[in-house]
Write a protein that holds these residues in place. Structure first.
Motif, short mmCIF file in Angstrom:
data_model
loop_
_atom_site.label_atom_id
_atom_site.label_comp_id
_atom_site.label_asym_id
_atom_site.label_seq_id
_atom_site.Cartn_x
_atom_site.Cartn_y
_atom_site.Cartn_z
N PHE A 82 14.99 -35.03 7.87
CA PHE A 82 15.18 -33.84 8.70
C PHE A 82 13.85 -33.09 8.87
CE2 PHE A 82 16.28 -29.44 9.56
CZ PHE A 82 17.27 -29.57 10.51
N PHE A 83 13.12 -32.91 7.77
CA PHE A 83 11.86 -32.19 7.84
C PHE A 83 10.83 -32.97 8.64
CE2 PHE A 83 7.65 -31.21 5.94
CZ PHE A 83 7.55 -29.92 6.42
N ALA A 84 10.78 -34.29 8.47
CA ALA A 84 9.83 -35.11 9.23
C ALA A 84 10.08 -35.00 10.73
CB ALA A 84 9.93 -36.57 8.78
N SER A 85 11.34 -35.01 11.12
CA SER A 85 11.68 -34.88 12.53
C SER A 85 11.38 -33.47 13.05
CB SER A 85 13.16 -35.21 12.75
OG SER A 85 13.49 -35.16 14.11
N GLN A 86 11.67 -32.46 12.23
CA GLN A 86 11.39 -31.08 12.62
C GLN A 86 9.90 -30.85 12.87
OE1 GLN A 86 13.67 -29.16 13.90
NE2 GLN A 86 13.96 -27.58 12.35
N SER A 87 9.05 -31.53 12.11
CA SER A 87 7.60 -31.32 12.24
C SER A 87 7.08 -31.72 13.61
CB SER A 87 6.86 -32.12 11.15
OG SER A 87 7.00 -33.50 11.35
N LEU A 88 7.82 -32.59 14.32
CA LEU A 88 7.39 -32.99 15.66
C LEU A 88 7.51 -31.86 16.67
CD1 LEU A 88 9.10 -36.51 15.81
CD2 LEU A 88 6.70 -36.02 15.37
N ALA A 89 8.26 -30.82 16.32
CA ALA A 89 8.49 -29.72 17.25
C ALA A 89 7.21 -28.98 17.59
CB ALA A 89 9.52 -28.75 16.67
N TYR A 90 6.17 -29.10 16.75
CA TYR A 90 4.94 -28.35 16.98
C TYR A 90 3.98 -29.10 17.91
CZ TYR A 90 6.81 -25.55 13.23
OH TYR A 90 7.64 -24.76 12.47
N PHE A 91 4.35 -30.31 18.33
CA PHE A 91 3.56 -31.03 19.31
C PHE A 91 4.02 -30.63 20.71
CE2 PHE A 91 2.82 -33.64 15.63
CZ PHE A 91 1.55 -34.17 15.82
N ALA A 100 14.23 -37.77 19.78
CA ALA A 100 14.09 -37.24 18.43
C ALA A 100 15.04 -36.05 18.20
CB ALA A 100 12.65 -36.82 18.17
N ALA A 101 15.09 -35.15 19.18
CA ALA A 101 15.98 -33.99 19.05
C ALA A 101 17.44 -34.41 19.05
CB ALA A 101 15.71 -33.01 20.19
N SER A 102 17.78 -35.40 19.88
CA SER A 102 19.15 -35.88 19.94
C SER A 102 19.56 -36.53 18.61
CB SER A 102 19.29 -36.90 21.08
OG SER A 102 20.58 -37.48 21.08
N ALA A 103 18.67 -37.35 18.06
CA ALA A 103 18.96 -38.00 16.78
C ALA A 103 19.11 -36.97 15.67
CB ALA A 103 17.84 -38.99 16.44
N LEU A 104 18.27 -35.93 15.71
CA LEU A 104 18.34 -34.89 14.69
C LEU A 104 19.66 -34.13 14.76
CD1 LEU A 104 16.65 -33.65 12.44
CD2 LEU A 104 15.82 -31.97 14.08
N GLY A 124 11.81 -22.23 9.25
CA GLY A 124 10.81 -21.17 9.17
C GLY A 124 10.13 -21.07 7.82
N LYS A 125 10.47 -21.97 6.89
CA LYS A 125 9.88 -21.93 5.55
C LYS A 125 8.79 -22.99 5.35
CE LYS A 125 12.99 -18.86 4.31
NZ LYS A 125 12.64 -17.45 4.10
N MET A 126 8.86 -24.07 6.15
CA MET A 126 7.88 -25.14 6.04
C MET A 126 7.48 -25.58 7.44
SD MET A 126 9.60 -27.47 3.02
CE MET A 126 8.14 -28.51 2.84
N ALA A 127 6.22 -25.96 7.59
CA ALA A 127 5.75 -26.38 8.92
C ALA A 127 4.53 -27.28 8.77
CB ALA A 127 5.41 -25.17 9.79
N ILE A 128 4.35 -28.15 9.72
CA ILE A 128 3.12 -28.95 9.84
C ILE A 128 2.49 -28.54 11.16
CG2 ILE A 128 2.16 -31.27 10.04
CD1 ILE A 128 4.49 -32.30 8.41
N TRP A 129 1.45 -27.71 11.09
CA TRP A 129 0.86 -27.16 12.30
C TRP A 129 0.08 -28.21 13.07
CZ3 TRP A 129 3.18 -22.99 13.48
CH2 TRP A 129 3.53 -22.05 12.52
N SER A 130 0.15 -28.11 14.38
CA SER A 130 -0.66 -28.95 15.27
C SER A 130 -0.92 -28.14 16.52
CB SER A 130 0.09 -30.24 15.63
OG SER A 130 -0.66 -31.00 16.56
N PRO A 131 -2.17 -28.11 17.03
CA PRO A 131 -2.43 -27.38 18.27
C PRO A 131 -1.49 -27.89 19.37
CG PRO A 131 -4.49 -28.10 17.27
CD PRO A 131 -3.38 -28.75 16.49
N ARG A 132 -0.87 -26.98 20.07
CA ARG A 132 0.11 -27.36 21.10
C ARG A 132 -0.60 -27.66 22.42
NH1 ARG A 132 5.55 -27.06 21.19
NH2 ARG A 132 6.59 -27.03 23.22
N ARG A 133 -0.73 -28.92 22.73
CA ARG A 133 -1.36 -29.35 23.98
C ARG A 133 -0.26 -29.77 24.96
NH1 ARG A 133 -6.46 -27.70 22.35
NH2 ARG A 133 -7.10 -28.82 20.47
N SER A 134 -0.36 -29.28 26.17
CA SER A 134 0.65 -29.59 27.17
C SER A 134 0.30 -30.90 27.87
CB SER A 134 0.73 -28.46 28.20
OG SER A 134 1.69 -28.77 29.19
#
Length: 335
Positions: A82-91, A100-104, A124-134
């Protein structure tokens, strides 16, 4: 065999065969063709895309989007996924589109209530930050599909002010500082190239081009190994303060080569392609006074050029307070 066991076994057979007949499945499971027919109808109701093929040589087939059998996870495994999939949200974009969202959502839906609550508390307690590039996710999906199916792709690539069509065999995808990169063999240029995904204007699979075995064997870690061996090299030496060492902790290119001193300071001494001097100098430039480039001279010149340009930029701008004209005199200073 219980019906539930038979259905799970049937899912595994259908996934493995893709093309099959009722007789084949019936013989495999030791039941009648009528039973298998009823089971296939149930699988269809569960969402497994099985369809019949009429005529000679017909039977049943499975669409490309297969449904996998149930897999048991421990609670710790479920939390990790769950956390690994959530970390993709910052891309800004990912190669999987909305999958990914559907599987989650499906995964979370079937968790026990107490585990759901524990996972919910991670929001909101854990995150893997990544600059958000569109960038468009569609191109990333095509590139990933080309890698997985060993296919070539035709892309339109923006380089500078012009865009041209290329036929490539993607090697893989990796992300760096929020950007997605695709190392590939370019059939158009007859050489290996690194493409930045956000500069790809369009991408489609190209089934007419035969892929090369030697390209398929490469990875994102060694795709340009041969080119790097042939390229002229220079020593890149940097002295770091303890803060400079800390600031490079997340730098995948330089951090592995830091030699730390007892006082916390560090030193980098590596061999780099001469053509990449400016690229490496830029990575050190952002550290400011926490790093000093010792070698090569052209890297020091690059930094001095950046400093001169910055000094000129600030010298040409007057502070807003100086440019403001005073029009009112305070009463205490009036004659």
């Amino acid at each position: 065999m219980y019906k539930s066991q038979r259905l799970i076994r049937l899912i595994m057979l259908v996934n493995a065969k893709k093309n099959f007949t009722l007789r084949e499945l019936a013989d495999e499971l030791g039941v009648s063709q009528r039973t298998i027919s009823r089971d296939l109808i149930e699988l269809g109701e569960l969402g497994i895309p099985v369809y019949s093929v009429q005529g000679r040589g017909g039977g049943f087939r499975l669409l490309n989007e297969r449904l996998l059998p149930a897999i048991a996870f421990t609670e710790s495994e479920a939390t990790a996924l769950f956390f690994a999939s959530q970390s993709l949200a910052y891309f800004g974009s990912v190669p999987f589109g909305k999958a990914a969202a559907s599987a989650l959502d499906k995964f979370y839906h079937y968790l026990p209530p107490d585990l759901k609550e524990r996972i919910r508390r991670l929001t909101g307690k854990m995150a893997i930050w990544s600059p958000r590039r569109s960038m468009p996710a569609e191109c990333l999906e095509v590139l990933l599909q080309a890698v997985m199916s060993r296919s070539a792709a035709t892309i339109v690539y923006q380089s500078g002010t012009s865009a041209d069509e290329r036929v490539i065999q993607p090697i893989g995808l990796y992300s760096d500082q929020g950007y997605w990169y695709c190392p590939a063999y370019c059939f158009t240029r007859k050489a290996y190239r690194l493409f930045r995904a956000d500069r790809i204007r369009s991408a489609v699979l190209n089934e007419e081009v035969c892929c090369l075995d030697e390209v398929d064997e490469k990875t994102v870690f060694n795709w340009n190994e041969e080119e790097l061996k042939k390229a002229p090299k220079t020593d890149f030496i940097v002295r770091l303060t303890p803060e400079g060492v800390r600031m490079l902790e997340g730098n995948g290119r330089l951090q592995p080569y830091i030699e730390c001193e007892p006082d916390g300071s560090g030193r980098i001494d590596i061999s780099i392609p001469r053509k990449d001097v400016a690229f490496f100098a830029d990575m050190v430039w952002i550290l400011g006074p926490e790093a000093v480039i010792m070698e090569p001279p052209e890297a020091r010149e690059w930094v001095n050029g950046r400093l001169a340009a910055m000094q000129q930029q600030y010298a040409e701008r007057k502070p807003e307070s100086e440019s403001r004209q005073v029009t009112d005199i305070p009463k205490s200073q009036a004659p």
